[in-house]
Motif scaffolding. Structure first.
Motif, PDB file in Angstrom:
ATOM      1  N   VAL A 779       0.885  -1.159   0.000  1.00  0.00           N
ATOM      2  CA  VAL A 779       0.000   0.000   0.000  1.00  0.00           C
ATOM      3  C   VAL A 779       0.923   1.208   0.000  1.00  0.00           C
ATOM      4  N   ASN A 780       1.113   1.791  -1.162  1.00  0.00           N
ATOM      5  CA  ASN A 780       2.102   2.851  -1.309  1.00  0.00           C
ATOM      6  C   ASN A 780       1.634   4.184  -0.731  1.00  0.00           C
ATOM      7  N   PHE A 781       0.343   4.435  -0.864  1.00  0.00           N
ATOM      8  CA  PHE A 781      -0.199   5.702  -0.383  1.00  0.00           C
ATOM      9  C   PHE A 781      -1.664   5.498  -0.049  1.00  0.00           C
ATOM     10  N   LYS A 782      -2.093   5.995   1.076  1.00  0.00           N
ATOM     11  CA  LYS A 782      -3.476   5.802   1.480  1.00  0.00           C
ATOM     12  C   LYS A 782      -3.961   7.019   2.260  1.00  0.00           C
ATOM     13  N   LYS A 783      -4.777   7.807   1.589  1.00  0.00           N
ATOM     14  CA  LYS A 783      -5.438   8.943   2.206  1.00  0.00           C
ATOM     15  C   LYS A 783      -6.933   8.864   1.896  1.00  0.00           C
ATOM     16  N   LYS A 784      -7.668   9.828   2.376  1.00  0.00           N
ATOM     17  CA  LYS A 784      -9.109   9.788   2.240  1.00  0.00           C
ATOM     18  C   LYS A 784      -9.538   9.742   0.774  1.00  0.00           C
ATOM     19  N   ASN A 785      -8.932  10.568  -0.058  1.00  0.00           N
ATOM     20  CA  ASN A 785      -9.360  10.682  -1.446  1.00  0.00           C
ATOM     21  C   ASN A 785      -8.360  10.107  -2.433  1.00  0.00           C
ATOM     22  N   PHE A 786      -7.291   9.511  -1.919  1.00  0.00           N
ATOM     23  CA  PHE A 786      -6.278   8.995  -2.841  1.00  0.00           C
ATOM     24  C   PHE A 786      -5.610   7.757  -2.245  1.00  0.00           C
ATOM     25  N   THR A 787      -5.628   6.665  -2.998  1.00  0.00           N
ATOM     26  CA  THR A 787      -4.930   5.443  -2.581  1.00  0.00           C
ATOM     27  C   THR A 787      -4.167   4.884  -3.775  1.00  0.00           C
ATOM     28  N   TRP A 788      -3.082   4.215  -3.463  1.00  0.00           N
ATOM     29  CA  TRP A 788      -2.262   3.598  -4.504  1.00  0.00           C
ATOM     30  C   TRP A 788      -1.664   2.314  -3.930  1.00  0.00           C
ATOM     31  N   SER A 789      -1.971   1.188  -4.544  1.00  0.00           N
ATOM     32  CA  SER A 789      -1.457  -0.103  -4.100  1.00  0.00           C
ATOM     33  C   SER A 789      -0.833  -0.831  -5.280  1.00  0.00           C
ATOM     34  N   THR A 790       0.071  -1.754  -4.959  1.00  0.00           N
ATOM     35  CA  THR A 790       0.831  -2.473  -5.990  1.00  0.00           C
ATOM     36  C   THR A 790       0.882  -3.956  -5.646  1.00  0.00           C
ATOM     37  N   THR A 791       0.818  -4.792  -6.666  1.00  0.00           N
ATOM     38  CA  THR A 791       1.034  -6.230  -6.510  1.00  0.00           C
ATOM     39  C   THR A 791       2.121  -6.662  -7.477  1.00  0.00           C
ATOM     40  N   PHE A 792       2.893  -7.643  -7.062  1.00  0.00           N
ATOM     41  CA  PHE A 792       3.985  -8.154  -7.900  1.00  0.00           C
ATOM     42  C   PHE A 792       4.141  -9.638  -7.611  1.00  0.00           C
ATOM     43  N   ASN A 793       4.285 -10.429  -8.649  1.00  0.00           N
ATOM     44  CA  ASN A 793       4.566 -11.851  -8.455  1.00  0.00           C
ATOM     45  C   ASN A 793       5.633 -12.299  -9.437  1.00  0.00           C
ATOM     46  N   LEU A 794       6.460 -13.217  -8.977  1.00  0.00           N
ATOM     47  CA  LEU A 794       7.569 -13.736  -9.778  1.00  0.00           C
ATOM     48  C   LEU A 794       7.714 -15.225  -9.511  1.00  0.00           C
ATOM     49  N   THR A 795       7.870 -15.989 -10.573  1.00  0.00           N
ATOM     50  CA  THR A 795       8.094 -17.429 -10.471  1.00  0.00           C
ATOM     51  C   THR A 795       9.346 -17.781 -11.258  1.00  0.00           C
ATOM     52  N   ILE A 796      10.251 -18.503 -10.612  1.00  0.00           N
ATOM     53  CA  ILE A 796      11.460 -18.992 -11.276  1.00  0.00           C
ATOM     54  C   ILE A 796      11.408 -20.515 -11.222  1.00  0.00           C
TER      55      ILE A 796
END
Length: 1018
Positions: A779-796
């Motif tokens: 969860v990169n940024f979380k405010k009342k009117n603005f949120t930014w989340s990221t997901t990442f997956n890697l398989t070797i």
């Protein structure tokens, strides 16, 4: 006077007495009041039984809530119906806590009944409840490896198959779409390919009902367009799915035993919610086009290398002789100034998809319902009126009794699909037709055969191919709480899959010069197939807590039966093309295939979960399977696993740590198996030959009796570390796994003199899949009117053949090597072009002076992915949400050389072939042109099977992007969302072929799509 005086004196005396006694009177009142307070206080210290009901904000009861008496060691857990009872003092306080909900402290204040509503605690971990099949578990407390994708992610993608929505989103899950044609299939591998000669398909369940993903289609009917790979999962409406869980390791899969060797995919459909009756409408329209065209020769380039090739073959003088014009019409008869971009003409159209869905849901706290209907129509990029139609109806009814002891859930889904496609995929023609080819239609609008000098690709539109499927999935789940914490439940499921297809081949679909007529050529091929299965699974579920130890015990049994029928027949020779749909009018009728099989399965399974101090967890699962696919004495197999987890972040020394908010070590080991070999393989089997003798239908033997083969085994080992930082704003899940599949069930090739092609049996061979997976959520940024989340997956991943007894003397030596992956290809080692002769050169491994034997194919290329994964971001600003997801994969694949290595042949090819050898001393990568008329060794064919035909096919793809706007403040309970979605909009790759993920020049690649839609709720 005396009387009045006496009265006055009396009042004075009373007042004097009151004045003298008032302090004492006051003390007595105070003492009485104090005695009353002490009495009440003593009463509040008495232990009383307090009861109540615990629900969430939707009115749904919550089981498993921990209730503690503050400043004591007394506690209890709420039942599955949300009720509880506990003894506590009247002046104390109760603490209610549960994973996924905010902890609540409530003063008792002498009450004997306290009902509680818990608020959801929206955290990264505790909100996620995962479906593990026979039970549910929170993400925080799971001991197995389970990946999940939710409806909110799937609905952002304009796709018609749930497998397409999963691509790139889940670690350890490699999904490849086999065709961009509607209704096409997918290849799915969970943690690699486990078996040498077996399918890699996982075990699918829809609302607990096993769902066979093997198509009953046949290439005898569908031909090139779909082959037999018609995915049954197309029947599932993506908007009806709530979540998909993929079970990967032994701890998660062993409870499914023999059916879980290749992993398990659990599909859960949506259910109704408590509240007033609500209607939801969802409308969308999509446009799709081929995302990448190949760089092919234009007319001038094509004719140049064509003439050059014929001349190099020694036939140059014949080009000037009109008597030989019929041999090369592309040079002599057709317009040499005409140019047609056949890619744009044949596969350059626009595909449209229009979808509409209406649902109604609602209900009380005891009964909820959902009914949903949807219709979808999709066209193709091909010429003609090909289309795919799908209608679905989904319903769910959930009910519990007033005392919450009896529960009932009924889920049904019905789908009708009608897929009308051209039998021939125009993609291959689009890549190979001569650029100066004739017009498709003549002046009268008829199919143009250009004086019988070419095969018009549109002639295949005269053929008719249609497949209709009807799918029904139904499941009833009934449960009853016998005594507190002991529940009996049973799942009763039914699945029906019916496929009917036909193909007509009229004489008008072929060049008239061939002299074909309906009487000697026209044919009708039909496929009538059906598969019905039922399953009953009674279970007992018991929970118990002793202070800091919690026990969860499950035991059950499975009874399953599946019946499959397939009947394929062909009629040839009809009085005219108008009677093609009537088999009784055929001159010749033959049975191509008839099968009627029965599969029975029975199992006993169980789970024991122990949790101590909410931080030490041990999970035991086991299953004993019985399958009708094995002979006597081999029908039963035992499978099991143990999983362990340590929530070390719950230790006192780490609680409240400002950096590390969550930490877990987990591991598992166990065994699953497989009986995925088809029915009756251990028996002598026969099939209808398709021919008759004097009117008598003939049978031919197809299998040899072999009762000795048994279960394949897959031993799985995993170790994982999960970490959360900054109050779970950063979550990292990393795992290492190793799966070893042994006792391989393989079709052992036999000599032709035996009359059989193979004998099914167990080989002493072992395949190992190991690898590393990592999933990151932030969860990169979380405010009342603005949120930014990221997901990442890697398989070797890493795959290798560990052992194979007798490999060197078997036919498998042609494509398998001990120590190498199963995905390797043996190739010739290309040494470039001989600068003197202009021919391709290759390494002569066996030194016999010639190239072409299998001994010379010693160069090894692995086509399995080196690594793959995805990166997603979700950004919300006020009422606008932006989602985009990037998929990436590192791999190799066959390039354009594999489909054409010599310039000058009839038919267009890549512009890469223009860089050719033309005279002695040239150092070009492409050999001299040839018209295909030269005698001797075909070095071009050898080049197509060499390492020169392999190149890097790695890519980064913008798999999907979505912009959603929620219209605010509509009032009256109205909700409106408007969105735009894109699929496969951009691919970054050095690969020169059609699609790096689907490297084939015969199948339509995945389409680039744009979707506009709206969702209305009221």
């Amino acid at each position: 006077m005396n009387k009045k005086k006496r009265l006055t004196n009396g009042l004075s005396l009373l007042l004097t007495v009151y004045a003298l006694l008032s302090p004492l009177f006051s003390l007595k009142l105070e003492a009485k009041y104090t005695t009353s307070i002490k009495s009440i206080t003593n009463q509040n210290h008495l232990q009383t039984t307090i009861t109540g009901l615990i629900t969430d904000t939707h009115g749904q009861p919550i089981g498993g809530v921990t209730i503690l008496v503050e400043q004591s060691d007394k506690g209890t857990i709420s039942k599955m119906d949300g009720t509880y009872n506990i003894r506590a003092a009247g002046n104390g306080q109760l603490i209610f806590s549960a994973i996924g909900f905010k902890t609540l402290t409530i003063p008792i204040n002498g009450r004997k009944k306290i009902d509680v509503t818990l608020q959801e605690d929206i955290t990264q971990l505790d909100e996620v409840v995962l479906n593990a099949g026979y039970y549910t578990v929170t993400e925080k407390e799971r001991t197995g490896s389970i990946s999940t994708i939710k409806a909110i992610t799937m609905e952002q993608q304009p796709v018609g198959n749930p497998l397409a929505a999963m691509q790139g989103h889940l670690s350890g899950v490699n999904i490849i779409q086999s065709s961009g044609v509607p209704g096409g299939g997918f290849n799915v591998e969970i943690r690699g390919r486990n078996f040498i000669d077996g399918a890699s398909d996982p075990f699918y369940l829809v609302d607990g009902v096993p769902y066979n993903a093997q198509s009953l289609g046949s290439s005898n009917v569908s031909g090139q367009i779909l082959g037999g790979n018609i995915s049954p999962l197309n029947a599932l409406n993506l908007n009806d799915i709530e979540s998909i869980e993929v079970l990967k390791d032994a701890d998660a899969t062993a409870i499914y035993g023999s059916r879980a060797a290749n992993g398990v995919v659990l599909i859960t459909t949506k259910k109704g919610k408590t509240g007033k009756t609500r209607f939801n409408a969802h409308l969308s329209t999509s446009l799709g086009r081929v995302s990448n065209f190949l760089e092919l020769m234009n007319t001038e380039q094509y004719l140049e290398v064509r003439r050059e090739g014929i001349t190099n073959d020694g036939f140059g003088p014949f080009l000037e002789d009109p008597a030989f014009d019929f041999i090369w019409p592309d040079i002599k008869s057709w317009d040499n100034d005409r140019y047609t971009d056949w890619q744009k003409k044949l596969i350059g159209g626009t595909a449209y998809r229009n979808s509409a869905q209406l649902s109604v849901s609602g209900g009380s706290s005891d009964t909820q319902f959902l009914v949903s209907g949807a219709y979808n129509k999709e066209t193709t990029v091909f010429l003609g009126d090909a289309n795919y139609k799908k209608a679905t109806l989904h319903s769910n009814l959930n009910h519990k009794s007033s005392n919450h002891r009896f529960k009932f859930n009924l889920s049904t889904s019905y789908t009708n699909e009608k897929n009308r496609m051209p039998r021939t995929d125009f993609t291959s023609k689009a890549y190979t037709l001569e650029p100066n080819g004739p017009e498709l239609y003549d002046a009268e609008g008829n199919i143009n055969w250009e004086n019988n000098t070419w095969d018009n690709p549109l002639a295949s539109l005269e053929e008719t191919f249609e497949v209709t499927t009807n799918t029904l999935i139904a499941n009833a789940l009934v449960s009853y709480e016998i005594i507190p914490n002991l529940e009996f439940k049973s799942s009763l499921g039914f699945n029906s899959y019916r496929l009917d297809s036909y193909r007509t081949l009229p004489s008008s679909a072929r060049n008239p010069n061939l002299g074909l007529t309906p009487q000697n050529y026209a044919s009708l091929t039909t496929n009538g197939s059906k598969r019905n299965s039922w399953i009953v699974e009674p279970q007992l579920h018991w929970r118990k807590q002793w202070q800091e130890l919690k026990l969860d015990f499950l035991v059950g049994t499975t009874f399953q039966e599946e019946n499959t029928e397939q009947f394929i027949q062909k009629g040839t020779g009809f009085p005219n093309d108008e009677l093609l749909r009537n088999l009784t009018a055929a001159n010749t009728l033959e049975v191509l295939q008839y099968a009627d099989s029965e599969y029975k399965y029975n199992a006993l399974f169980g789970r024991l979960n122990l949790k101590f101090r909410d931080r030490y967890i041990v999970n035991f699962t086991g299953r004993r399977d019985g399958s009708s696919r094995f002979g006597p004495g081999k029908q039963f197999g035992n499978f099991g696993a143990v999983g362990m987890a340590w929530l070390f972040s719950e230790e006192n020394s780490l609680q409240g740590n400002p950096l590390l908010s969550y930490g877990k070590l987990r591991g598992s080991f166990g065994t699953t198996g497989s009986d995925n070999i088809g029915d009756y393989k251990f028996l002598d089997t026969y099939n209808v030959s398709g021919f008759d003798y004097n009117g008598i239908v003939l049978l031919e033997p197809t299998g040899i009796f072999n009762p000795l083969f048994g279960w394949e085994a897959n031993k799985k080992l995993e170790a994982a570390l999960e970490l959360g930082f900054f109050k779970d704003r950063i979550l990292i899940n990393s795992s290492w796994y190793r799966n070893r599949s042994s006792n391989q069930l393989i079709g052992i090739p036999l000599a032709a003199t035996t009359g059989f092609s193979e004998l099914t049996g167990n080989f002493d061979a072992t395949v190992e899949n190991s690898g590393f997976e990592v999933d990151i959520r932030t969860v990169n940024f979380k405010k009342k009117n603005f949120t930014w989340s990221t997901t990442f997956n890697l398989t070797i991943p890493k795959n290798k053949l560990v052992a194979f007894e007798g490999l060197e003397t078997s036919t498998f030596a042609n494509h398998l090597i001990i120590g190498e992956p199963l995905t390797i290809v043996k190739l010739y080692n290309a040494l470039g072009v001989n600068p003197e002769t202009g021919s391709y050169q290759f390494e002569d491994y066996n030194g016999d002076g010639t190239i072409g034997s299998l001994e010379d194919k010693q160069w090894v290329e692995d086509f399995g992915p080196k690594f793959y994964g995805g990166l997603g971001n979700t950004i919300t600003f006020n009422h606008v949400t932006l989602d985009f997801f990037l998929q990436f994969k590192n791999q190799k694949a066959f390039n354009e050389i594999a489909f054409g290595a010599t310039p000058g042949y009839r038919g267009n090819s890549s512009t890469a072939l223009l860089d050719r050898w033309q005279q002695p001393g040239d150092m070009n990568p492409i050999q001299r042109a040839s018209g295909g008329l030269a005698f001797g060794e075909d070095t071009g064919a050898l080049q197509k099977s060499s390492n020169a035909a392999v190149s890097d096919a790695s890519f980064i793809r913008l798999r999907n992007i979505s912009i959603n706007y929620k219209v605010p403040d509509l009032g009256n309970g109205l909700d409106l969302n408007v969105y735009v979605q894109g699929q496969n909009l951009l691919t970054l790759t050095n690969y020169k072929g059609p699609d790096p993920e689907q490297p084939s020049n015969t199948r339509l690649p995945q389409l680039r799509q744009i979707t506009l839609g709206l969702q209305l709720g009221f």
